[in-house]
Design an enzyme around this catalytic site. Structure first.
Site, PDB file in Angstrom:
ATOM      1  N   SER A  36      22.322  18.561 -34.851  1.00  0.00           N
ATOM      2  CA  SER A  36      22.721  19.021 -33.529  1.00  0.00           C
ATOM      3  C   SER A  36      23.162  20.486 -33.594  1.00  0.00           C
ATOM      4  CB  SER A  36      23.808  18.106 -32.957  1.00  0.00           C
ATOM      5  OG  SER A  36      23.979  18.328 -31.582  1.00  0.00           O
TER       6      SER A  36
ATOM      7  N   HIS B 268      21.046  10.065 -30.462  1.00  0.00           N
ATOM      8  CA  HIS B 268      21.321  11.377 -31.048  1.00  0.00           C
ATOM      9  C   HIS B 268      22.465  11.260 -32.058  1.00  0.00           C
ATOM     10  CE1 HIS B 268      21.629  15.819 -30.956  1.00  0.00           C
ATOM     11  NE2 HIS B 268      22.941  15.661 -30.912  1.00  0.00           N
TER      12      HIS B 268
ATOM     13  N   GLU C 156      17.008  10.951 -27.910  1.00  0.00           N
ATOM     14  CA  GLU C 156      17.949  12.065 -28.041  1.00  0.00           C
ATOM     15  C   GLU C 156      18.795  12.273 -26.788  1.00  0.00           C
ATOM     16  OE1 GLU C 156      18.695  13.699 -30.600  1.00  0.00           O
ATOM     17  OE2 GLU C 156      17.000  13.759 -32.002  1.00  0.00           O
TER      18      GLU C 156
END
Length: 590
Positions: A224, A464, A351
């Protein structure tokens, strides 16, 4: 009898000698003499063995008082021995209180005392200490507003032990503390968090040899905002010589949320000032006022500086400043102005779902989150906040099943895809295609295994951030109740990552197993990462990524100055006609 006593005595002597030797070896690993000073380790259990850990080593002076918002300064050498047996403070940050006590969200919250004195790193070293091991350096994510190196999910002992690498994790300032940007000011220049990371990289480069690591083999990896950071070090000239290879999990540096212009950075700093009733006579007055505020005062209002309601947008992020980044990220990618090396990167299947839960109407962790058409339209607007009405219409058309447009599950999954494609998957595909034209080897994955013990609801899918537990070996811990197949998957992923770090290729040289193929701009091959045998695919979400990376930007550019097409009423039909004509022309000429 006498001979037996002699034999016993002799055997005891040998055993005692071995014990002394082992103790001597153990003592020799107790202290490490770095260029900053002596550091004392702690010895921690891992699976059926032990490993050395050096926790909370300072690499910079504490950024407190008048150092708040400034660039970091190297840690001055210390006398005596630094006790590196406990984790350091976590940096000041926003704490997620949306679901109090819920383990799915609490696992990402700070687990140590928060402080501005937080610039430390952690090192896990195999035992006995290696001579010249490969080094893997982890950079945590958290949207540049949160994140901690001390989280249980980032415990480096399993990866270091099973793959015999030296594992390092660093800390960096987040939120306004790390990314307040008043371009031209030395007191708050922006990108302080990235400079924290670079200073940690420099410390590792200068000292990791004393821990048994090879400074010429450092591989950066992150997820991320961490992987955006990794990509930014690939781009930044000042970072390129401090590492060798890179692994980017769930995205790339060019994601739409990962950076802003210096003008937007300044606007947000001024908006923070307004929320805290600070004087705006000069930058110096503004900064001095902000330095006098308690950390929590800044954190409490940081979300107020965003220019519009949105999903997957964060308040204080890196700025394209002409220094850390000489030019725009796109121009650097187009020119091949970046570190040319091997990269491994990929995305997760769902995601977008995590961010929808925190910002879009109709979503809940306690239901199936079947989304009405009205909530779908609201979600589209939040997901693409920069788009005009015609752009929003285009997104809606692209992601709607018009044979079943009131289906709540399809609307839910459509928004998941919109958020994931726009913010993670398609920026990554743009990055990987640009990078591969100049790079020395690229490997792409698609992680699509949902953990059997995941506490988030089924509708959220493969979320995610939830490949990280497999990268760090948590399924090897029996008490965490993963399946045997998940343990095998985790071991395979750790071996892929470590083998790539060692050689630039995740495949074993002489293995008879199916190979992970190189990604090329022509074939665009990638693999699934799950508990099944390896499968090779091509062109990850190519249809949607052509829409996001090529079509929508051209559409928005073509209609940016046409007020009629952004208004309501009869112009809506004009907008649809324009969209259809533009689509036809695009298909013909592109």
């Amino acid at each position: 009898m006498r001979e037996m006593n002699l034999l016993v005595t002799s055997s005891l002597g040998v055993l005692l000698h071995l014990v002394v030797l082992c103790q001597a070896d153990d003592d020799s690993e107790l202290l490490v003499n770095t260029k900053s000073g002596k550091v004392m380790r702690t010895r921690i259990p891992v699976l059926s063995s032990h490993i050395s850990a050096f926790l909370g080593i300072p690499f910079a002076e504490p950024p407190v008082g008048n150092m708040r918002f400034r660039r970091p300064e190297p840690k001055k050498p210390w006398s005596g021995v630094w006790n590196a047996s406990t984790y350091p403070n976590n940096c000041q940050q926003y704490v997620d209180e949306q679901f109090p006590g819920f383990p799915g969200s609490e696992m990402w919250n700070p687990n140590r005392e928060m402080s501005e004195d937080c610039l430390y790193l952690n090192i896990w070293v195999p035992s006995p200490r290696p001579k010249s091991a490969t080094v893997m350096l982890w950079i945590y994510g958290g949207g540049f507003y949160s994140g901690s190196s001390t989280l249980d999910v980032y415990n480096g002992k399993y990866l270091a032990y099973t793959e015999e690498v030296v594992l390092v994790s660093l800390s960096y300032r987040v939120g306004a503390f790390g990314f307040l940007a008043l371009h031209g000011s030395q007191e708050a220049p922006g990108n302080m968090g990235l400079l924290d990371q670079r200073m940690a990289l420099q410390w590792v480069h200068d000292n990791i040899q004393f821990f048994g690591g090879d400074p010429k083999t450092v591989t950066l990896f992150g997820e991320s905002a961490g992987r955006a950071s990794v990509g930014m070090h690939i781009l930044s000239p000042g970072s390129r010589d401090l590492f060798r290879r890179a692994i980017l999990q769930s995205g790339s540096p060019n994601c739409p949320w990962a950076s802003v212009s210096v003008a937007e950075g300044r606007r947000r700093a001024v908006e923070l000032r307004r929320n805290l009733n600070c004087n705006l006579n000069s930058d110096e007055d503004l900064i001095q006022c902000l330095r006098e505020k308690k950390p929590q005062e800044l954190i409490d209002v940081e979300w107020n500086v965003l220019p519009f309601d949105s999903i997957f947008r964060f308040s204080f992020v890196p700025v394209i400043d002409g220094e850390f980044f000489p030019t725009s990220l796109e121009s650097m990618l187009n020119a091949g102005n970046f570190k040319k090396t091997q990269i491994l990167l990929g995305v997760n299947k769902d995601e977008g779902s995590f961010f929808l839960l925190y910002g879009a109407p109709g979503f809940s962790k306690d239901s199936e989150s079947k989304i009405s058409r009205e909530d779908f339209m609201s979600g589209v607007k939040l997901s693409v906040p920069h788009a005009n009405d015609l752009g929003l219409d285009a997104v809606t058309l692209q992601y709607t099943d018009w044979m079943d447009d009131n289906n709540g599950i399809k609307n839910r999954d459509g928004l998941d895809d919109i958020v994931g494609d726009h913010n993670v998957i398609c920026p990554l595909m743009h990055f990987v295609n640009k990078y591969t034209k100049f790079g020395n080897g690229t490997y792409l994955y698609f992680f699509n295994h949902r953990a059997s013990n995941l506490v988030w609801p089924e509708w959220m899918g493969v979320i995610h951030g939830y490949e990280i537990e497999f990268v760090f070996g948590l399924p090897l811990v029996k008490e965490l109740n993963y399946t045997a197949e998940e343990e095998a998957l985790s071991r395979r992923i750790m071996h892929y990552w470590a083998t790539f770090a060692k050689t630039g290729n995740p495949n074993e040289p002489h293995s008879q197993e199916s190979k992970w193929p190189l990604f090329t701009t022509k074939e665009q091959k990638f693999i699934d990462l799950n508990t099944e045998p390896i499968k090779v695919h091509q062109r990850l979400r190519v249809q949607m990524c052509v829409f996001w990376n090529q079509f929508l930007p051209k559409l928005l550019n073509a209609t940016a100055c046409d007020g009629e097409l952004s208004s309501s009423g009869t112009s809506s039909s004009k907008g649809i006609i324009f969209y259809v004509l533009f689509s036809i022309l695009y298909l013909i000429f592109y």
